[in-house]
Design an enzyme around this catalytic site. Structure first.
Site, PDB file in Angstrom:
ATOM      1  N   GLY A  30       0.835  -1.207   0.000  1.00  0.00           N
ATOM      2  CA  GLY A  30       0.000   0.000   0.000  1.00  0.00           C
ATOM      3  C   GLY A  30       0.859   1.243   0.000  1.00  0.00           C
ATOM      4  O   GLY A  30       2.050   1.194  -0.325  1.00  0.00           O
ATOM      5  N   LYS A  98      -8.370  -5.110   5.716  1.00  0.00           N
ATOM      6  CA  LYS A  98      -7.236  -4.923   4.816  1.00  0.00           C
ATOM      7  C   LYS A  98      -7.583  -5.502   3.462  1.00  0.00           C
ATOM      8  O   LYS A  98      -8.564  -6.222   3.322  1.00  0.00           O
ATOM      9  CB  LYS A  98      -5.993  -5.611   5.392  1.00  0.00           C
ATOM     10  N   GLU A 107      -0.239 -10.638   2.894  1.00  0.00           N
ATOM     11  CA  GLU A 107      -0.140  -9.785   4.095  1.00  0.00           C
ATOM     12  C   GLU A 107      -0.536 -10.574   5.337  1.00  0.00           C
ATOM     13  O   GLU A 107       0.106 -10.507   6.372  1.00  0.00           O
ATOM     14  CB  GLU A 107      -1.038  -8.553   3.954  1.00  0.00           C
TER      15      GLU A 107
HETATM   16  O1  DER Z   1      -4.396  -3.391   0.778  1.00  0.00           O
HETATM   17  C1  DER Z   1      -3.892  -3.422   1.901  1.00  0.00           C
HETATM   18  O2  DER Z   1      -4.084  -4.336   2.726  1.00  0.00           O
HETATM   19  C2  DER Z   1      -3.106  -2.215   2.347  1.00  0.00           C
HETATM   20  O3  DER Z   1      -2.174  -2.558   3.333  1.00  0.00           O
HETATM   21  C3  DER Z   1      -4.132  -1.254   2.910  1.00  0.00           C
HETATM   22  O4  DER Z   1      -4.771  -1.919   3.955  1.00  0.00           O
HETATM   23  C4  DER Z   1      -3.500   0.040   3.376  1.00  0.00           C
HETATM   24  O5  DER Z   1      -3.158   0.753   2.226  1.00  0.00           O
HETATM   25  P1  DER Z   1      -2.794   2.300   2.345  1.00  0.00           P
HETATM   26  O6  DER Z   1      -1.620   2.370   3.304  1.00  0.00           O
HETATM   27  O7  DER Z   1      -2.429   2.693   0.958  1.00  0.00           O
HETATM   28  O8  DER Z   1      -4.015   2.986   2.878  1.00  0.00           O
END
Ligand code: DER
Length: 232
Positions: A30, A98, A107
């Site tokens: 992310g 997530k 993840e």
């Molecule tokens: O897709 C995911 O799981 C990412 O970790 C998300 O949860 C967080 O993405 P961001 O830091 O761009 O908001």
């Protein structure tokens, strides 16, 4: 932007407080994690730290290589000391949604094999109940051949609406780093998330869900006023 500044605050606070020499790190996916990786790279250089990094996506892998960190994998390092990752939403019990970026399966694997799992997020993710601020639903990674019966099973059992996530820069559905499809379940009421998570995981064809229940040890929220709130 305020949110981007807040992501940077959260990412740097987590790295300052938890990264030390000779760790196996899990690197999330992310946009928030980019700030954490930048800080890790600075500290490796300044303090000559010895670290190896396990990615949670092609994006995380590229990020690790881009910042000159040592790339490894679960074959070589099946025990992770510290996993750092973002979240789409965090509730009062530290349950997470997530998968907004479609990387939830790797993840959850990395977070699951880490001794410590620390989440970094901006103020927009800090909720009381899941769904208060995140309205894109709960991602579910599914084996492509089964996405229709899985969609039907989820909506019949738990209500709400289930949508196949379609790609923007590619014709057809999003295909994950694992070669699967993503369903987004737009739930319409508060649930007992630990029970729902297990029930959805048991539906034939489901690979994993974007519900991270009882996994996060603590969450750092970057705030609009430049402060960092920590919940645990
Ligand atoms: O897709 C995911 O799981 C990412 O970790 C998300 O949860 C967080 O993405 P961001 O830091 O761009 O908001």
């Amino acid at each position: 932007s305020k949110a981007e500044e807040a992501k940077k605050l959260a990412g740097r606070a987590a790295v300052e407080n938890h990264v030390r020499n000779n760790q196996v790190l899990g690197i999330g996916s992310g946009s928030t994690i980019v700030h954490a990786v930048q800080r890790i790279a600075e500290r490796v250089k300044q303090e000559n730290l010895n670290l190896v990094c396990i990615p949670t996506s092609f994006q995380a892998r590229q990020l690790i290589l881009q910042y000159g960190l040592t790339l490894s994998d679960l074959d070589r390092h099946p025990e992770i000391d510290l996993a750092i990752d973002g979240a789409d939403e965090v509730d009062a019990d530290l349950n997470l949604i997530k998968g907004g970026g479609g990387c939830l399966t790797q993840e959850k694997i990395v977070a699951g094999y880490a001794s410590r799992f620390i989440v970094i997020a901006d103020f927009r993710k800090d909720s009381k109940n899941l769904g208060d601020q995140w309205h894109k639903g709960i991602p579910i990674e599914v084996i492509p051949m089964a996405y229709v019966p899985v969609s039907r099973a989820v909506s019949q059992k738990f209500g709400g609406v289930v949508e196949l996530r379609m790609a923007v820069n590619k014709a057809g559905p999003v295909v994950t780093d694992n070669g699967n499809f993503i369903l987004d379940w737009k739930f319409d009421r508060v649930h007992k998330w630990s029970e729902v998570n297990i029930a959805i995981k048991m539906i034939p064809g489901v690979v994993d869900t974007g519900l991270f229940i009882n996994m996060a040890e603590r969450v750092y929220f970057g705030m609009q006023d430049g402060s960092v709130n920590m919940r645990e």
